[in-house]
Design an enzyme around this catalytic site. Structure first.
Site, PDB file in Angstrom:
ATOM      1  N   ILE A 147      -4.159   4.242   0.335  1.00 44.58           N
ATOM      2  CA  ILE A 147      -4.691   4.608   1.646  1.00 44.58           C
ATOM      3  C   ILE A 147      -5.902   5.519   1.510  1.00 44.58           C
ATOM      4  CG2 ILE A 147      -4.188   5.809   3.819  1.00 44.58           C
ATOM      5  CD1 ILE A 147      -1.216   5.083   3.333  1.00 44.58           C
ATOM      6  N   TYR A 188       0.836  -1.205   0.000  1.00 44.93           N
ATOM      7  CA  TYR A 188       0.000   0.000   0.000  1.00 44.93           C
ATOM      8  C   TYR A 188       0.868   1.251   0.000  1.00 44.93           C
ATOM      9  CZ  TYR A 188       0.798   0.676   5.057  1.00 44.93           C
ATOM     10  OH  TYR A 188       1.369   0.880   6.290  1.00 44.93           O
ATOM     11  N   CYS A 189       0.244   2.350  -0.467  1.00 46.82           N
ATOM     12  CA  CYS A 189       0.883   3.656  -0.500  1.00 46.82           C
ATOM     13  C   CYS A 189      -0.238   4.689  -0.437  1.00 46.82           C
ATOM     14  CB  CYS A 189       1.736   3.814  -1.753  1.00 46.82           C
ATOM     15  SG  CYS A 189       0.826   3.554  -3.295  1.00 46.82           S
ATOM     16  N   THR A 190       0.065   5.943  -0.694  1.00 45.61           N
ATOM     17  CA  THR A 190      -0.930   7.000  -0.520  1.00 45.61           C
ATOM     18  C   THR A 190      -2.118   6.838  -1.462  1.00 45.61           C
ATOM     19  OG1 THR A 190       0.851   8.505   0.124  1.00 45.61           O
ATOM     20  CG2 THR A 190      -1.277   9.492  -0.405  1.00 45.61           C
TER      21      THR A 190
END
Length: 259
Positions: free
Chosen positions: A211, A182-184
């Site tokens: 996210i 996951y990332c932004t």
């Protein structure tokens, strides 16, 4: 009521005319009074801009007019003030730098998992096949300081181009597990998941939309803290609102690469 619409989106799609698109999109964004960043490369587009609702929707319509970008579906949030200081439109070698030219998401995405499925797997502690689930943070260390999934693996990378070496150093600890990267907003974890697949890990996924999409659909379940964003709002809470002015934030090393 907040009157500034913030959007972010990306797409890996061949854009051999990226240099020409830069001029066209820059002119339109300037005419509409938008601020933020638009990155274009032969591998696709990545953008986060803000302005009045009418201006932002006009710009999205401009993007949609190109058949290759017709399915862009930006994530939206609102703010009281313009969070960007200026408009930057760049033509780059990669829209997110990994320094691995063989990783081409436009040729086939890694499997994505919907936010509510991620929440359900984390609720039950395993995926639907009974395999243990781990979350893997692909962001830079200073971003992780603002918030992360509970128990997430964090290799404390300083820039995304360090991610491949980190995978090779820690590959053994991921084997036999379902890995959710996951990332932004999704762009880094998409490349990350593909790299891990090519490294021989069998059960690798990305959170669809990152996210911010998880916050939108699942709230703050299994997440501690906030989500760092690259504008003057600094970070967003799980309800996608900026934190109040004066809220203490972890220190930010502005010299660290955001690639």
């Amino acid at each position: 009521m907040p009157n500034i619409l913030n959007i972010s989106t990306y797409k890996f799609v061949p854009l051999p005319d990226a240099a020409e698109l830069r001029e066209r999109f820059k002119a339109r964004a300037e005419a509409l009074g938008l601020k933020g960043t638009v990155l274009l490369a032969e591998e696709g587009i990545n953008l986060f801009v803000a302005g009045t609702e009418a201006a932002v929707r006009d710009f999205v319509a401009t993007l949609h007019a190109d058949a290759r970008l017709a399915d862009l579906a930006p994530k939206e949030s609102w703010s009281d003030h313009q969070p960007f200081r200026k408009l930057v439109v760049k033509h780059k070698r990669e829209i997110i730098r990994m320094n691995h030219p063989t990783i081409r998401p436009a040729e086939g995405r890694a499997p994505a998992v919907a936010p509510l499925t991620v929440k359900r797997w984390l609720d039950q502690g395993h995926d639907d096949e009974g395999r243990p689930v781990v979350t893997l943070d692909t962001r830079n260390a200073f971003e992780v300081q603002h918030g992360a999934f509970e128990g997430a693996i964090d290799w404390r990378i300083r820039k995304f181009s360090e991610f491949p070496a980190a995978v090779q150093a820690h590959k053994a600890e991921l084997e036999g597990k379902t890995v959710i990267s996951y990332c932004t907003g999704g762009i880094r974890c998409e490349k990350a998941a593909i790299y891990m697949q090519e490294a021989g890990l069998s059960h690798v996924y990305q959170i669809e939309g990152g996210i911010l999409k998880y916050f939108e659909e699942a709230g703050g379940a299994h997440y501690q803290g906030n989500c760092f964003v690259f504008d003057e709002r600094i970070s967003l809470s799980p309800d996608l609102t900026p934190l109040p002015p004066g809220t203490p934030h972890p220190s930010i090393d502005r010299d660290v690469s955001v690639d």
